[in-house]
Design a protein around this motif. Structure first.
Motif, PDB file in Angstrom:
ATOM      1  N   UNK A 188       0.816  -1.209   0.000  1.00  0.00           N
ATOM      2  CA  UNK A 188       0.000   0.000   0.000  1.00  0.00           C
ATOM      3  C   UNK A 188       0.858   1.271   0.000  1.00  0.00           C
ATOM      4  N   UNK A 189       2.185   1.108  -0.038  1.00  0.00           N
ATOM      5  CA  UNK A 189       3.092   2.253  -0.022  1.00  0.00           C
ATOM      6  C   UNK A 189       3.286   2.836   1.366  1.00  0.00           C
ATOM      7  N   UNK A 190       3.021   2.048   2.395  1.00  0.00           N
ATOM      8  CA  UNK A 190       3.135   2.529   3.770  1.00  0.00           C
ATOM      9  C   UNK A 190       4.333   1.906   4.457  1.00  0.00           C
ATOM     10  N   UNK A 191       4.657   2.460   5.631  1.00  0.00           N
ATOM     11  CA  UNK A 191       5.768   1.945   6.422  1.00  0.00           C
ATOM     12  C   UNK A 191       5.362   0.643   7.110  1.00  0.00           C
ATOM     13  N   UNK A 192       6.237  -0.364   7.083  1.00  0.00           N
ATOM     14  CA  UNK A 192       5.926  -1.588   7.835  1.00  0.00           C
ATOM     15  C   UNK A 192       6.072  -1.325   9.336  1.00  0.00           C
ATOM     16  N   UNK A 193       5.453  -2.168  10.112  1.00  0.00           N
ATOM     17  CA  UNK A 193       5.590  -2.106  11.573  1.00  0.00           C
ATOM     18  C   UNK A 193       6.961  -2.673  11.911  1.00  0.00           C
ATOM     19  N   UNK A 194       7.752  -1.918  12.665  1.00  0.00           N
ATOM     20  CA  UNK A 194       9.152  -2.276  12.878  1.00  0.00           C
ATOM     21  C   UNK A 194       9.359  -3.459  13.823  1.00  0.00           C
ATOM     22  N   UNK A 195       8.529  -3.588  14.853  1.00  0.00           N
ATOM     23  CA  UNK A 195       8.808  -4.581  15.889  1.00  0.00           C
ATOM     24  C   UNK A 195       7.608  -5.480  16.175  1.00  0.00           C
ATOM     25  N   UNK A 196       7.890  -6.768  16.261  1.00  0.00           N
ATOM     26  CA  UNK A 196       6.920  -7.736  16.751  1.00  0.00           C
ATOM     27  C   UNK A 196       7.057  -7.742  18.262  1.00  0.00           C
ATOM     28  N   UNK A 197       6.050  -7.262  18.970  1.00  0.00           N
ATOM     29  CA  UNK A 197       6.102  -7.189  20.431  1.00  0.00           C
ATOM     30  C   UNK A 197       5.919  -8.598  20.981  1.00  0.00           C
ATOM     31  N   UNK A 198       6.944  -9.134  21.643  1.00  0.00           N
ATOM     32  CA  UNK A 198       6.900 -10.526  22.093  1.00  0.00           C
ATOM     33  C   UNK A 198       6.993 -10.660  23.607  1.00  0.00           C
ATOM     34  N   UNK A 232       1.414   3.904  11.379  1.00  0.00           N
ATOM     35  CA  UNK A 232       1.868   4.732  12.498  1.00  0.00           C
ATOM     36  C   UNK A 232       2.240   3.906  13.722  1.00  0.00           C
ATOM     37  N   UNK A 233       2.307   2.595  13.583  1.00  0.00           N
ATOM     38  CA  UNK A 233       2.635   1.747  14.731  1.00  0.00           C
ATOM     39  C   UNK A 233       4.101   1.324  14.667  1.00  0.00           C
ATOM     40  N   UNK A 234       4.868   1.573  15.694  1.00  0.00           N
ATOM     41  CA  UNK A 234       6.232   1.050  15.715  1.00  0.00           C
ATOM     42  C   UNK A 234       6.276  -0.413  16.167  1.00  0.00           C
ATOM     43  N   UNK A 235       5.183  -0.877  16.814  1.00  0.00           N
ATOM     44  CA  UNK A 235       5.161  -2.257  17.291  1.00  0.00           C
ATOM     45  C   UNK A 235       3.732  -2.781  17.290  1.00  0.00           C
ATOM     46  N   UNK A 236       3.614  -4.086  17.088  1.00  0.00           N
ATOM     47  CA  UNK A 236       2.335  -4.774  17.210  1.00  0.00           C
ATOM     48  C   UNK A 236       2.640  -6.237  17.492  1.00  0.00           C
ATOM     49  N   UNK A 237       1.585  -6.994  17.733  1.00  0.00           N
ATOM     50  CA  UNK A 237       1.766  -8.418  18.003  1.00  0.00           C
ATOM     51  C   UNK A 237       0.562  -9.188  17.504  1.00  0.00           C
ATOM     52  N   UNK A 238       0.734 -10.474  17.340  1.00  0.00           N
ATOM     53  CA  UNK A 238      -0.340 -11.389  16.967  1.00  0.00           C
ATOM     54  C   UNK A 238      -0.179 -12.648  17.806  1.00  0.00           C
ATOM     55  N   UNK A 239      -1.294 -13.151  18.331  1.00  0.00           N
ATOM     56  CA  UNK A 239      -1.280 -14.439  19.029  1.00  0.00           C
ATOM     57  C   UNK A 239      -2.480 -15.245  18.563  1.00  0.00           C
ATOM     58  N   UNK A 240      -2.252 -16.519  18.312  1.00  0.00           N
ATOM     59  CA  UNK A 240      -3.311 -17.401  17.829  1.00  0.00           C
ATOM     60  C   UNK A 240      -3.501 -18.576  18.780  1.00  0.00           C
ATOM     61  N   UNK A 241      -4.680 -19.158  18.693  1.00  0.00           N
ATOM     62  CA  UNK A 241      -4.977 -20.414  19.382  1.00  0.00           C
ATOM     63  C   UNK A 241      -5.793 -21.261  18.407  1.00  0.00           C
ATOM     64  N   UNK A 242      -5.449 -22.528  18.312  1.00  0.00           N
ATOM     65  CA  UNK A 242      -6.158 -23.461  17.434  1.00  0.00           C
ATOM     66  C   UNK A 242      -6.551 -24.681  18.256  1.00  0.00           C
ATOM     67  N   UNK A 243      -7.787 -25.115  18.081  1.00  0.00           N
ATOM     68  CA  UNK A 243      -8.264 -26.372  18.658  1.00  0.00           C
ATOM     69  C   UNK A 243      -8.975 -27.119  17.538  1.00  0.00           C
ATOM     70  N   UNK A 244      -8.612 -28.382  17.347  1.00  0.00           N
ATOM     71  CA  UNK A 244      -9.294 -29.174  16.327  1.00  0.00           C
ATOM     72  C   UNK A 244      -9.380 -30.625  16.752  1.00  0.00           C
TER      73      UNK A 244
END
Length: 186
Positions: free
Chosen positions: A44-54, A142-154
């Motif tokens: 999209x021509x935007x800045x990537x988020x620099x840090x994965x907050x872990x 505009x975010x310098x950091x973000x995170x993602x967490x998943x849970x799977x049950x099958x």
């Protein structure tokens, strides 16, 4: 990937023998979703988020996903877990449930069993992109950091699959301090 494959194979063998639900937590999937959001931002021509907050925020997102993956739990934002005190960004949640008959025809179960995390990651990102409010949230640069967490049950014997994902962003703390004073760890 080798550790994930060994762990998944062992878990599958035991669960198949007893016909039980299988729970999967995959930091590899979490980071893949995060990376796909960044690729999208760059497209999209935007800045990537620099840090994965872990650290703290990642654990918070994991608690949110774990809470929503439970049978009968509502898919709701994390205000009940004091989100506003920890971060000042956005929270996007996603939940996918699927039941197939015959059980072995569930494409999401096939994906997790074969290690096709890319398909599952794209499913999450596509869903957020197709929702106007989620799309707006993940499209900011505009975010310098973000995170993602998943849970799977099958359950491969019953053809049941459930995935929950939580994405949380953080504003630049030089300009907007969270109420807790928390800043991510670089």
């Amino acid at each position: 990937m080798k550790t994930f494959t060994i762990l998944l194979t062992t878990t599958l063998s035991l669960a198949a023998a007893f016909g039980q639900d299988i729970s999967v937590k995959s930091q590899q999937l979490d980071r893949l979703i995060w990376t796909k959001i960044n690729v999208r931002l760059m497209n999209l021509g935007k800045q990537p988020i620099a840090y994965f907050e872990d650290s703290l925020i990642y654990r918070f997102a994991a608690r949110a996903s774990n809470r929503m993956i439970q049978e009968g739990a509502p898919a709701e934002h994390s205000s009940i877990d004091s989100l506003s005190y920890w971060t000042t960004g956005y929270e996007c949640i996603f939940r996918k449930t699927s039941k197939s008959s015959p059980a072995n025809s569930n494409r999401y179960i096939q994906a997790i069993q074969s290690g096709n995390l890319d398909m599952l990651a794209q499913l999450v990102v596509d869903a957020w992109e197709s929702s106007p409010s989620h799309n707006e949230a993940i499209s900011r640069d505009t975010y310098p950091a973000s995170t993602v967490a998943t849970a799977i049950v099958y359950n491969p014997n019953e053809g049941k699959f459930k995935l929950t994902a939580t994405w949380i962003s953080m504003w630049d703390t030089k300009f907007w301090k969270p109420k807790s004073g928390y800043t991510w760890i670089f």
